[in-house]
Write a protein that holds these residues in place. Structure first.
Motif, PDB file in Angstrom:
ATOM      1  N   ASP A   1       9.791  -8.948   0.960  1.00 17.14           N
ATOM      2  CA  ASP A   1       8.972  -7.868   1.492  1.00 17.14           C
ATOM      3  C   ASP A   1       9.342  -7.599   2.952  1.00 17.14           C
ATOM      4  O   ASP A   1      10.307  -8.169   3.484  1.00 17.14           O
ATOM      5  CB  ASP A   1       7.484  -8.170   1.320  1.00 17.14           C
TER       6      ASP A   1
ATOM      7  N   ALA B   1      17.471   5.028  -5.993  1.00 18.64           N
ATOM      8  CA  ALA B   1      16.155   4.876  -5.378  1.00 18.64           C
ATOM      9  C   ALA B   1      15.252   5.996  -5.872  1.00 18.64           C
ATOM     10  O   ALA B   1      15.494   7.161  -5.564  1.00 18.64           O
ATOM     11  CB  ALA B   1      16.285   4.929  -3.855  1.00 18.64           C
TER      12      ALA B   1
ATOM     13  N   THR C   1      15.297   0.643  -9.182  1.00 25.46           N
ATOM     14  CA  THR C   1      14.254  -0.289  -8.765  1.00 25.46           C
ATOM     15  C   THR C   1      12.874   0.302  -9.007  1.00 25.46           C
ATOM     16  O   THR C   1      12.684   1.522  -8.965  1.00 25.46           O
ATOM     17  CB  THR C   1      14.396  -0.657  -7.278  1.00 25.46           C
TER      18      THR C   1
ATOM     19  N   TYR D   1      10.519  -0.811  -6.934  1.00 21.96           N
ATOM     20  CA  TYR D   1       9.946  -1.055  -5.602  1.00 21.96           C
ATOM     21  C   TYR D   1       8.865  -2.133  -5.663  1.00 21.96           C
ATOM     22  O   TYR D   1       8.425  -2.558  -6.732  1.00 21.96           O
ATOM     23  CB  TYR D   1       9.358   0.207  -4.983  1.00 21.96           C
ATOM     24  N   GLN D   2       8.440  -2.553  -4.489  1.00 18.28           N
ATOM     25  CA  GLN D   2       7.391  -3.566  -4.372  1.00 18.28           C
ATOM     26  C   GLN D   2       6.056  -2.995  -4.846  1.00 18.28           C
ATOM     27  O   GLN D   2       5.636  -1.919  -4.436  1.00 18.28           O
ATOM     28  CB  GLN D   2       7.265  -4.015  -2.920  1.00 18.28           C
TER      29      GLN D   2
ATOM     30  N   HIS E   1       1.684  -0.875  -4.152  1.00 19.45           N
ATOM     31  CA  HIS E   1       3.027  -0.384  -3.868  1.00 19.45           C
ATOM     32  C   HIS E   1       3.127  -0.011  -2.385  1.00 19.45           C
ATOM     33  O   HIS E   1       2.352   0.799  -1.880  1.00 19.45           O
ATOM     34  CB  HIS E   1       3.328   0.828  -4.741  1.00 19.45           C
TER      35      HIS E   1
ATOM     36  N   TYR F   1       4.445   1.984  -0.430  1.00 19.64           N
ATOM     37  CA  TYR F   1       5.050   3.317  -0.340  1.00 19.64           C
ATOM     38  C   TYR F   1       5.383   3.660   1.107  1.00 19.64           C
ATOM     39  O   TYR F   1       4.556   3.523   1.995  1.00 19.64           O
ATOM     40  CB  TYR F   1       4.058   4.328  -0.917  1.00 19.64           C
TER      41      TYR F   1
ATOM     42  N   GLN G   1      11.618  -0.967   0.996  1.00 22.69           N
ATOM     43  CA  GLN G   1      12.292  -0.081   0.040  1.00 22.69           C
ATOM     44  C   GLN G   1      13.811  -0.269   0.087  1.00 22.69           C
ATOM     45  O   GLN G   1      14.481  -0.330  -0.955  1.00 22.69           O
ATOM     46  CB  GLN G   1      11.923   1.377   0.327  1.00 22.69           C
TER      47      GLN G   1
ATOM     48  N   ALA H   1      14.725  -3.524  -1.589  1.00 25.35           N
ATOM     49  CA  ALA H   1      14.563  -3.449  -3.042  1.00 25.35           C
ATOM     50  C   ALA H   1      15.760  -2.780  -3.699  1.00 25.35           C
ATOM     51  O   ALA H   1      16.215  -3.203  -4.772  1.00 25.35           O
ATOM     52  CB  ALA H   1      13.285  -2.684  -3.380  1.00 25.35           C
TER      53      ALA H   1
ATOM     54  N   GLN I   1      11.193  10.279  -1.384  1.00 27.82           N
ATOM     55  CA  GLN I   1      10.994   8.855  -1.102  1.00 27.82           C
ATOM     56  C   GLN I   1      12.285   8.099  -1.359  1.00 27.82           C
ATOM     57  O   GLN I   1      12.671   7.221  -0.590  1.00 27.82           O
ATOM     58  CB  GLN I   1       9.878   8.267  -1.961  1.00 27.82           C
TER      59      GLN I   1
ATOM     60  N   ALA J   1      14.623   5.708   0.960  1.00 28.17           N
ATOM     61  CA  ALA J   1      15.018   4.360   0.543  1.00 28.17           C
ATOM     62  C   ALA J   1      16.528   4.210   0.511  1.00 28.17           C
ATOM     63  O   ALA J   1      17.078   3.174   0.895  1.00 28.17           O
ATOM     64  CB  ALA J   1      14.420   4.048  -0.825  1.00 28.17           C
TER      65      ALA J   1
END
Length: 405
Positions: A83, A112, A152, A154-155, A163, A165, A171, A174, A203, A207
């Motif tokens: 993270d 991404a 991915t 993403y987290q 998430h 975001y 990002q 990931a 987004q 990323a």
């Protein structure tokens, strides 16, 4: 469906002692398809970022009726990344290898995804299987070229937590670790050290840009040949002003929720009871198209306890520092970049993309800035895809990258 552990290739001995135990709620392919309760289990995190924790066969449908299936070897994966703070975490994704032949070594695209939503059901791995992924056509176009693609989640999308975001670092990591995972996934049969490219819009553009900036230090072993960056939200302060109260106002709420989760800030005191209900609804229940339909022109001043828009709060501590942390253009991609951005973008102002291109140029990156006049943020994804495909082909062929610097 059985989840099987996959060993990292090129490692003669078994993995050393694991660094953590991670309790995760995941939907296997079977439970995702049947709507049964997802499986809750503990997984052990392996030693290295990009190591695969588990995998299972998947499917990529182009339509919600599931009438059209993409001809590819699809593997849903869980892999290790970190993270924003450097804590090891497990996230999920999808590796897609077209059955179409390609000259060896087959390139891998680290894809991404654009804004999916915050709820677990919005994870791209689930939407690809359900035929509801709105970026299905750009993905298929890459597969049609014979490239392998790894997407991915993403987290926090399909794994514990919210998430994160718009968190630049999480990002970017990931995306890079998804490429490592694709290389190490035995079932994919991909080269360990073959050519790589990064691709993303909105987004995903942010990323992809972050991954390009982080790659020289975070994943220097990856042979990144280039990055396609579409409509990147490179300056959150300017993008927030553009989004709040617009048709895409839900995205601004997503950003506040995702960043507050990443930085450990409780936004509830800022909000009225109505504001908390809307925020929770967006976080827990609604994917992108649903959110835009239910909350069009969402203005944060109608959600706050003091009646002032949350964009004002971004200018004060601690948010001013958090916003500054997300700024792109302060690090130098080593690979060439194609930055595509419409002058008629109604979400991310084109000047944000122009400024990012100029910042990278000053740092010595080879950048082609490609403006277009496709009306609207969503429609302009097609322009990024149509120009990105031949640009990527040239990078994999070893041709000199064009520059507008």
């Amino acid at each position: 469906m059985l989840i099987r552990r996959v060993p990292r290739r090129r490692v003669a001995a078994a993995l050393a002692a694991t660094c953590a135990v991670f309790t995760v709620t995941v939907a296997s392919g079977e439970s995702a398809a049947t709507g049964s309760d997802p499986e809750v289990r503990q997984v052990r995190l392996p030693d290295s970022n990009g190591d695969v924790i588990s995998s299972e066969p998947g499917v990529f449908h182009l339509d919600p009726l599931k009438a059209v299936t993409v001809d590819a070897n699809v593997q849903r994966i869980m892999y290790r990344t970190t993270d924003r703070t450097g804590m090891p975490i497990a996230i999920t994704g999808t590796v897609l290898v077209p059955n179409k032949a390609h000259a060896a070594p087959r390139p891998i695209i680290g894809f991404a995804p654009g804004t999916q939503g915050l709820a677990d059901k919005c994870a791209p791995s689930r939407q690809l299987a359900d035929g509801t992924e709105y970026e299905a056509l750009p993905l298929k176009a890459l597969l049609d070229e014979g490239y392998a693609v790894v997407v991915t989640d993403y987290q926090g999308l399909g794994t514990p937590g919210v998430h994160t975001y718009m968190d630049r670092e999480a990002q970017g990591r990931a995306v890079l670790d998804s490429v490592r995972a694709a290389q190490r996934l035995a079932a994919a049969g991909l080269p360990d050290d073959g050519p790589v490219a990064l691709y993303g819009y909105s987004q995903g553009g942010g990323a992809s840009a972050s991954a390009a900036e982080l790659a020289p230090t975070y994943a220097p072993e990856l042979k990144v040949r280039g990055a396609v960056v579409g409509a990147p939200p490179a300056d959150m302060s300017k993008v927030a002003d553009s989004m709040d109260g617009s048709a895409y106002g839900a995205f601004f709420n997503y950003a506040l929720t995702g960043l507050s989760a990443s930085y450990g800030i409780d936004t509830a005191p800022y909000l009225t009871a109505h504001g908390r209900r809307v925020t929770n609804d967006l976080r827990d229940n609604l994917c992108t198209t649903q959110a835009l339909a239910k909350y069009p022109f969402l203005n944060s001043r109608f959600l706050t306890a003091d009646g002032r828009p949350l964009t004002e709060r971004l200018k004060r501590a601690p948010w001013d520092r958090i916003v500054a942390d997300q700024q792109l253009g302060r690090r130098t991609p080593a690979a060439p970049v194609l930055l595509s951005h419409s002058a008629l973008d109604d979400v991310v102002p084109q000047q944000v993309g122009r400024t990012l291109a100029a910042d990278w140029c000053r740092r010595g990156t080879t950048v082609k800035f490609s403006g277009n006049h496709v009306p609207g943020h969503i429609a302009a994804t097609a322009a990024t895809s149509s120009e990105g495909l031949p640009w990527l082909a040239d990078r994999f062929a070893g041709r000199s990258a064009p520059s507008t610097c």
